[in-house]
Design a protein around this motif. Structure first.
Motif, short mmCIF file in Angstrom:
data_model
loop_
_atom_site.label_atom_id
_atom_site.label_comp_id
_atom_site.label_asym_id
_atom_site.label_seq_id
_atom_site.Cartn_x
_atom_site.Cartn_y
_atom_site.Cartn_z
N LEU A 392 0.84 -1.19 0.00
CA LEU A 392 0.00 0.00 0.00
C LEU A 392 0.88 1.25 0.00
O LEU A 392 1.88 1.31 0.71
CB LEU A 392 -0.91 0.03 1.23
N ASP A 481 -2.53 4.53 -3.23
CA ASP A 481 -3.78 3.93 -2.76
C ASP A 481 -4.59 4.91 -1.93
O ASP A 481 -5.83 4.84 -1.92
CB ASP A 481 -3.47 2.69 -1.91
N ASN A 506 -7.03 9.62 -10.11
CA ASN A 506 -7.04 8.28 -9.53
C ASN A 506 -8.45 8.02 -9.00
O ASN A 506 -8.76 8.31 -7.85
CB ASN A 506 -6.01 8.17 -8.40
N VAL A 509 -8.92 6.27 -5.52
CA VAL A 509 -8.14 6.70 -4.36
C VAL A 509 -9.04 6.86 -3.14
O VAL A 509 -10.21 7.24 -3.23
CB VAL A 509 -7.40 8.03 -4.66
N LEU A 574 -10.07 1.24 2.74
CA LEU A 574 -9.18 0.49 1.85
C LEU A 574 -9.64 -0.96 1.71
O LEU A 574 -9.45 -1.58 0.66
CB LEU A 574 -7.74 0.55 2.37
N ARG A 577 -12.29 -0.81 -0.77
CA ARG A 577 -11.65 -0.65 -2.08
C ARG A 577 -11.11 -1.97 -2.59
O ARG A 577 -11.21 -2.29 -3.78
CB ARG A 577 -10.53 0.39 -1.94
N ARG A 578 -10.51 -2.77 -1.70
CA ARG A 578 -10.02 -4.10 -2.12
C ARG A 578 -11.15 -4.96 -2.66
O ARG A 578 -10.99 -5.70 -3.63
CB ARG A 578 -9.38 -4.82 -0.93
N GLY A 583 -12.96 3.76 -4.46
CA GLY A 583 -12.41 4.61 -3.42
C GLY A 583 -13.48 5.49 -2.83
O GLY A 583 -14.66 5.42 -3.20
#
Length: 805
Positions: A392, A481, A506, A509, A574, A577-578, A583
């Motif tokens: 990350l 990230d 991004n 993000v 996060l 997001r995974r 984001g």
């Protein structure tokens, strides 16, 4: 919701464990609270609230456990052990705060994230200590500096280390889930609530070590090195103020009609002003009585001064600035709905649950269905020896304490954190003293506080006020990230670097913003320090003695708290997001992050319509509970009897079996009626002993007690030394210096400190050249143009550059 794929099993009675588990529940995890058939011990902990039909319930338990399920079993019986094993077999996270001897081998499962919580960890001289929240804080350097000069130090009776400890368990647990989602194994994590609490004192400890001088208690609502800072009565209400920089001092003087002091050469910095506090307060304290707190706050907003209205609990629950952000939530307990602070983790796309219900004892026994664990989301496992957040990349635009302690935790856990400063505007924790000699000698590189908060990161400089600096930042964000910033809410939009603009480069993000009251609402432009955050939360209104002004509990309580919440929120986002590739913006209100520390009082105020009078160091359930003078100058020990059996043991230790035999003192209620008499007896015994001698004797006798440490005392604390808590590393300009360990451990030892804090712009070539691909010639041109550099600009050049932009 972001964590709906996970099941968490919690057992034990440490409130820190319950708060860690509730953070999972806030974002959709199925959290199973395992308690004995008679219910968890915290179900009888104050404040107690009436739930109808002659029944009473613990408001503290309710706040810690809403949104969970309850399974009742006797974990000491063979059937109970089997039932617990079955629950854990389907869990992703197992949070255990039982005594180590009671834990046994419940799960030998490499995919499980197991979190063990203890007051003081599983090793070291304090590991078997009898503890309370306040004992923990006394030993963590979080009591000694509060209160009147003559003493005793004053402390809140409870509820503080619980929240900090819970955050400090949630962060590594979430990091471990990230590693598992990336194809790695689970983890066994040990969190010390004591070491978590030291987050509030660690920079003071290292700064005192660097200066070679212990801090002293300056008086009620006075803390070095910041002054003026405190809570003052107004025509109506109370106002909290914090003045740090010379510019703020000048504006404050003009606001208060003290123009003659605005440029006085002996009043440039806080320590100089603090030495003259009595004289200064004679000038400005009466002035506050001319206007209401709301009027003073409005003036401060116009002047960009860090002021805050200090509400009481009733006012806090009704403030529009909190209501509009869903900071106050409904909790259903025993059929009754009460209100209290909810989750402060303000994820805009995936918000936390809005309140919830408290389960009855065993309401879900037999109803927890078997399940498969959440599967890994990728097969790119974290390399051996790397931290769980390896891979990350975080762009860190934050300064001071709150943002940097967030990213320090992420760096400790393996993330690549890139800190961005500017030569004309370095991190203010390098120092706000811009006198030419300070800049020329690079004394800003010797700042102990900066070096503690920024270890393990890479650092670059970029002037974001010019187009090329902003363009390079966007290029860096394109491959990152997450981004974190704690500027005032209007700063990044002016530079075209707010979330909406960064999302263009991004789309996935995650961005954390940390304005004092959040990015929305009438108070969004409020300037703040950590002290402002505590003031605005209302926490001072419940501290101190009846008749005292609202009592601040720390130099900058809200800073570390805001940072731990920011790290927690970022890890949740996060994970979302995974799982989804999406984001989001995290609009964190740092004042809202302080509200959990008020939760017990807030829920009591909501339920009962009032609060009892403030009782100083006395506790609503434990009697006695106090800070007692010891032999020596300003030496103290905190001691308490948490139940009737401990009271008997306390009497035996101090040689007062006559008190133990007094029928009127056999219950806590009876002892509270004669607390003056009891405190005199305990004080007579402690005055002939040093704090550690008194603590050790009381602990050997089975009594909860802790020496009241100064932050500097922590450097040589025998327990911390035995646990290897202080890690000594070398750094340019400083040499060998102590760094505190993270309060959590994976496997056996402390998380290693990977690198010292970077010097200004240390990694410009490595990052701008290595990551963004700039040539050596381009880097030289950027330095000539003042976009990057490795030295802070002198004040005259800063002003000239600002005027040219």
């Amino acid at each position: 919701m972001p964590l709906s794929a996970y099941r968490v099993v919690e057992i034990g009675d440490l409130p820190a464990a319950s708060y860690a588990a509730r953070l999972f529940a806030d974002f959709g995890a199925e959290v199973v609270r395992v308690e004995p058939p008679e219910g968890a011990a915290t179900r009888s902990f104050p404040p107690m609230i009436d739930t109808g039909g002659g029944r009473r319930a613990s408001g503290w338990f309710a706040w810690l456990n809403y949104g969970k399920k309850s399974v009742a079993l006797d974990a000491s019986s063979p059937d109970g052990v089997a039932g617990l094993r079955a629950l854990v077999a389907g869990a992703d996270v197992f949070i255990d705060s039982r005594p180590p001897a009671a834990r046994g081998d419940i799960a030998d499962d490499p995919a499980l994230v197991r979190v063990d919580l203890d007051w003081f960890g599983a090793s070291g001289p304090y590991k078997d200590f009898h503890a309370t929240d306040s004992v923990c804080r006394a030993l963590a350097g979080f009591v000694q500096l509060i209160g009147p000069v003559e003493g005793p130090p004053l402390t809140l009776p409870d509820y503080q280390s619980a929240v900090t400890g819970g955050l400090s368990a949630f962060i590594p647990a979430m990091a471990a889930l990230h590693r598992r989602a990336a194809g790695g194994a689970g983890a066994r994590i040990a969190t010390s609530v004591h070491e978590a609490t030291i987050a509030l004192a660690e920079y003071q400890a290292t700064e005192a070590w660097a200066l070679g001088a212990a801090q002293k208690r300056w008086g009620f609502n006075r803390f070095t090195p910041t002054y003026p800072m405190g809570v003052y009565r107004c025509k109506e209400g109370w106002i909290g103020i914090t003045i740090v920089t010379p510019a703020q001092w000048k504006a404050f003087c003009e606001l208060m009609g003290m123009e003659d002091l605005a440029r006085h050469p002996d009043l440039v910095m806080g320590p100089e002003r603090l030495a003259r506090a009595d004289m200064l307060e004679a000038r400005f304290v009466p002035r506050f009585l001319d206007r209401t707190a709301a009027a003073w706050f409005a003036s401060a907003l116009e002047l960009r001064l860090p002021f805050a209205i200090v509400p009481d609990m009733g006012e806090m629950l009704e403030l529009p600035v909190f209501r509009e952000r869903d900071a106050i939530v409904p909790i259903t307990v025993g059929g009754r709905v009460v209100e209290a602070p909810g989750s402060p983790l303000h994820l805009t796309a995936t918000p936390p649950r809005f309140g919830g219900a408290v389960p009855e004892i065993g309401a879900h026994t037999g109803a927890i269905v078997p399940r498969m664990r959440a599967a890994p989301l990728s097969t790119t496992a974290v390399p051996d020896g790397a931290g769980p957040l390896h891979g990350l990349r975080i762009v860190d635009l934050s300064m001071g304490w709150a943002g940097p302690i967030c990213t320090r935790n992420l760096a400790d856990l393996g993330a690549d954190v890139i800190k961005v400063e500017a030569c004309g505007y370095p991190d203010w924790w390098r120092g706000v003293d811009n006198r030419p000699a300070v800049v020329e000698q690079r004394l800003y590189e010797k700042s102990a506080r900066f070096n503690v908060m920024n270890r393990g990161k890479r650092a670059i400089t970029l002037d974001l006020t010019v187009p090329e600096g902003a363009r390079l930042l966007k290029a860096l964000v394109a491959g990152a990230d997450a981004v974190i910033e704690n500027y005032s809410s209007e700063v990044l939009p002016k530079m075209g670097l707010d979330y909406a603009r960064l999302r263009e480069v991004n789309p996935s993000v995650v961005m954390v913003s940390m304005a004092a009251f959040g990015a929305s609402g009438a108070w969004r432009e409020c300037r703040a320090y950590g002290s402002t955050l505590e003031q605005g939360s209302g926490l001072p209104s419940v501290g101190g003695r009846d008749g005292d002004p609202p009592m601040m509990n720390h130099l900058a309580y809200g800073d570390a708290v805001g940072g731990l919440n920011a790290a927690s929120a970022m890890l949740v986002a996060l994970m979302h997001r995974r799982r989804t590739g999406i984001g989001q913006h995290i609009d964190l209100s740092q004042v809202q992050c302080m509200l959990p520390y008020t939760a017990a009082w807030a829920i009591e105020r909501s339920a009962n319509g009032r609060l009892p009078p403030r009782r100083g160091n006395r506790h609503p359930a434990f009697a006695p509970h106090g800070v007692f003078a010891c032999a020596g100058d300003d030496e103290w020990v905190l001691a308490t009897a948490v139940d009737d059996a401990m009271w008997t043991r306390l009497c035996a230790v101090i040689g007062r079996t006559d008190l133990a035999g007094d029928p009127a003192l056999r219950t806590a209620e009876g002892r509270r009626a004669q607390e003056d008499r009891i405190e005199r007896a305990v004080g007579e015994w402690t005055r002939t002993r040093a704090p550690d001698e008194a603590m050790d004797a009381l602990q050997r006798g089975g009594v909860a007690a802790g020496a009241v440490r100064t932050p500097l005392d922590l450097i040589d604390d025998p327990h911390l030394r035995a646990r290897g808590f202080w890690q000594w590393i070398d750094r340019a300009y400083v040499g060998s210096h102590p760094q505190p360990s993270a309060p959590y451990r994976f496997d056996a030892g402390p998380v290693p400190v990977r690198a010292p804090a970077a010097t200004l712009g240390q990694h410009n070539a490595e990052i701008l050249g290595g990551i963004l691909g700039l040539s050596a010639a381009e880097l030289e041109r950027l330095e000539r143009d003042g976009v990057i550099g490795t030295a802070a600009l002198p004040p005259a050049q800063r002003k000239a550059r600002a005027a040219a932009v």
